[in-house]
Write an enzyme that holds these catalytic residues in place. Structure first.
Site, mmCIF file in Angstrom:
data_model
loop_
_atom_site.group_PDB
_atom_site.id
_atom_site.type_symbol
_atom_site.label_atom_id
_atom_site.label_comp_id
_atom_site.label_asym_id
_atom_site.label_seq_id
_atom_site.Cartn_x
_atom_site.Cartn_y
_atom_site.Cartn_z
ATOM 1 N N LYS A 194 0.860 -1.182 0.000
ATOM 2 C CA LYS A 194 0.000 0.000 0.000
ATOM 3 C C LYS A 194 0.895 1.230 0.000
ATOM 4 C CE LYS A 194 -3.542 2.437 2.630
ATOM 5 N NZ LYS A 194 -4.545 2.350 3.695
ATOM 6 N N ARG A 204 -10.628 10.625 2.139
ATOM 7 C CA ARG A 204 -10.532 11.424 3.371
ATOM 8 C C ARG A 204 -11.861 12.109 3.650
ATOM 9 N NH1 ARG A 204 -4.660 11.853 3.604
ATOM 10 N NH2 ARG A 204 -4.224 9.648 3.262
ATOM 11 N N ARG A 215 1.150 9.979 5.562
ATOM 12 C CA ARG A 215 1.398 8.651 6.129
ATOM 13 C C ARG A 215 2.709 8.053 5.620
ATOM 14 N NH1 ARG A 215 -3.675 8.198 8.130
ATOM 15 N NH2 ARG A 215 -5.496 8.315 6.791
ATOM 16 N N LYS A 246 -2.261 -1.511 -3.737
ATOM 17 C CA LYS A 246 -3.130 -0.334 -3.654
ATOM 18 C C LYS A 246 -2.296 0.927 -3.743
ATOM 19 C CE LYS A 246 -6.151 1.874 -0.314
ATOM 20 N NZ LYS A 246 -6.636 1.857 1.040
ATOM 21 N N SER A 272 -10.306 5.764 -4.274
ATOM 22 C CA SER A 272 -11.245 6.877 -4.416
ATOM 23 C C SER A 272 -10.831 7.890 -5.486
ATOM 24 C CB SER A 272 -11.417 7.576 -3.073
ATOM 25 O OG SER A 272 -10.165 8.017 -2.577
HETATM 26 C C1 PBG Z 1 -6.864 3.536 5.687
HETATM 27 C C2 PBG Z 1 -7.431 3.474 4.324
HETATM 28 C C3 PBG Z 1 -7.355 4.451 3.338
HETATM 29 C C4 PBG Z 1 -8.021 3.949 2.233
HETATM 30 C C5 PBG Z 1 -8.528 2.701 2.580
HETATM 31 N N1 PBG Z 1 -8.131 2.409 3.864
HETATM 32 C C6 PBG Z 1 -6.786 5.821 3.398
HETATM 33 C C7 PBG Z 1 -5.334 6.001 3.593
HETATM 34 O O1 PBG Z 1 -4.566 5.060 3.754
HETATM 35 O O2 PBG Z 1 -4.918 7.164 3.614
HETATM 36 C C8 PBG Z 1 -8.189 4.654 0.936
HETATM 37 C C9 PBG Z 1 -9.150 4.079 -0.002
HETATM 38 C C10 PBG Z 1 -9.500 4.967 -1.123
HETATM 39 O O3 PBG Z 1 -8.881 6.019 -1.355
HETATM 40 O O4 PBG Z 1 -10.452 4.610 -1.835
HETATM 41 N N2 PBG Z 1 -7.576 2.763 6.598
#
Ligand code: PBG
Length: 320
Positions: A194, A204, A215, A246, A272
């Site tokens: 990820k 968000r 992060r 991801k 997203s």
């Molecule tokens: C964190 C999490 C995130 C997403 C899924 N789980 C956000 C991040 O890591 O900042 C993002 C998924 C998306 O953007 O569709 N629990």
């Protein structure tokens, strides 16, 4: 003189269908869904047209609709009313996510694989995926203890799959061990590779995130390819049943690498921002929405994904 003519196989829709190397099926798609505590009406997410924060009642209904459309799974994210520095809401047996899992399992049973996000970012008031140490850094090992507890609570609620999206070192091993006593059959989906991505922007808003900063001390650097193989190897060694890459579209090389070496199923998350870009372009008439969606999903599967999390899952399932 041309004897070799690849175009022969493209001449008719029937020939193209017959020679297609990649196929999408509804069972290959999981729909991520958001449920927000205290809502009385579903709340649209501005940056994700067509996606809402559900009330518990509309979540149940939408889960049934997704199941009827034939999706393979549903991934649940909870948005709590109150947050604190430790993310207590995430380990509350009566918390928004836990209750949503129980509700959806009650509604769809075993017809669809019910998955829950196992991470603290929706539940912490600082928005990080774990608890912080005295210097404000995410404390890896203290976070593992909370994840273990969250895993037990979500498994007790009936989750079939836990999506470990926090990118803490050792999270798969810690959760696997926590599940061993009473929930050894619960599947661990490791967000193994990820990346710290700008494409999570709209998410968000979807979870009303409180995060300031980023992060990058726990999620991967988008510049790194070899490191994904290292992360995947660790997660499989710790007992991951499935590994995830991801985001998806910008990371097809990673997906192909992981698919070539993984001994467990490989999933991808079309995030997203990937969704928002296509919707925004389509809304402006700049792109053929349906073709762009189908092409993006076929590309992700062609690169090596066995299964894809996508906000279009239910809609695409009805097209197939
Ligand atoms: C964190 C999490 C995130 C997403 C899924 N789980 C956000 C991040 O890591 O900042 C993002 C998924 C998306 O953007 O569709 N629990």
């Amino acid at each position: 003189m041309n004897i070799i003519r690849p175009r022969r196989l493209r001449a008719t829709p029937a020939l193209r269908r017959l020679t297609a190397e990649t196929h999408l099926r509804p069972s290959m798609l999981t729909l991520p869904m958001f449920v927000r505590e205290g809502l009385t009406e579903p709340a649209p997410i501005g940056s994700m047209p067509g996606v809402v924060q559900h009330t518990s009642a509309t979540l149940r209904k939408a889960a049934v609709e997704a199941a009827e459309a034939g999706v393979g799974g549903i991934m649940l994210f909870g948005v709590p009313e109150r947050r604190d520095s430790c993310g207590t809401g995430g380990v509350d047996p009566d918390g928004v996510l836990t209750r949503a899992v129980a509700d959806v399992v009650c509604e769809v049973g075993d017809a669809v694989v019910v998955q829950a996000d196992l991470c603290l970012d929706e539940f912490t008031d600082h928005g990080h995926c774990g608890v912080l140490d005295d210097s404000g850094q995410v404390d890896n090992d203290a976070t593992l203890a909370v994840y273990a507890q969250m895993a037990r609570v979500l498994a007790d609620a009936g989750a079939h799959v836990l999506g470990l999206s926090g990118m803490m070192d050792g999270q798969v091993g810690a959760v696997r061990e926590a599940l061993e006593r009473n929930h050894s059959d619960v599947v661990v989906l490791a967000y193994a590779a990820k990346y710290a991505s700008a494409y999570y922007g709209p998410f968000r808003e979807a979870v009303d995130s409180c995060l300031t900063g980023d992060r990058r001390t726990y999620q991967m650097d988008p510049a790194n390819r070899r490191e994904a193989i290292r992360e995947v190897g660790l997660d499989i060694a710790e007992g991951a049943d499935i590994v995830m890459v991801k985001p998806a579209l910008g990371y097809l090389d990673i997906l192909a690498d992981v698919a070539a070496t993984s001994t467990v199923p490989v999933w991808a998350y079309q995030v997203s921002g990937e969704y928002a870009m296509v919707e925004a372009a389509a809304a402006n008439g700049w792109i053929d929405r349906r073709r762009a969606i189908e092409e993006s999903l076929v590309s992700i599967v062609r690169a090596g994904a066995d299964h894809v999390l996508t906000y279009w899952a239910a809609e695409v399932a009805t097209w197939l």
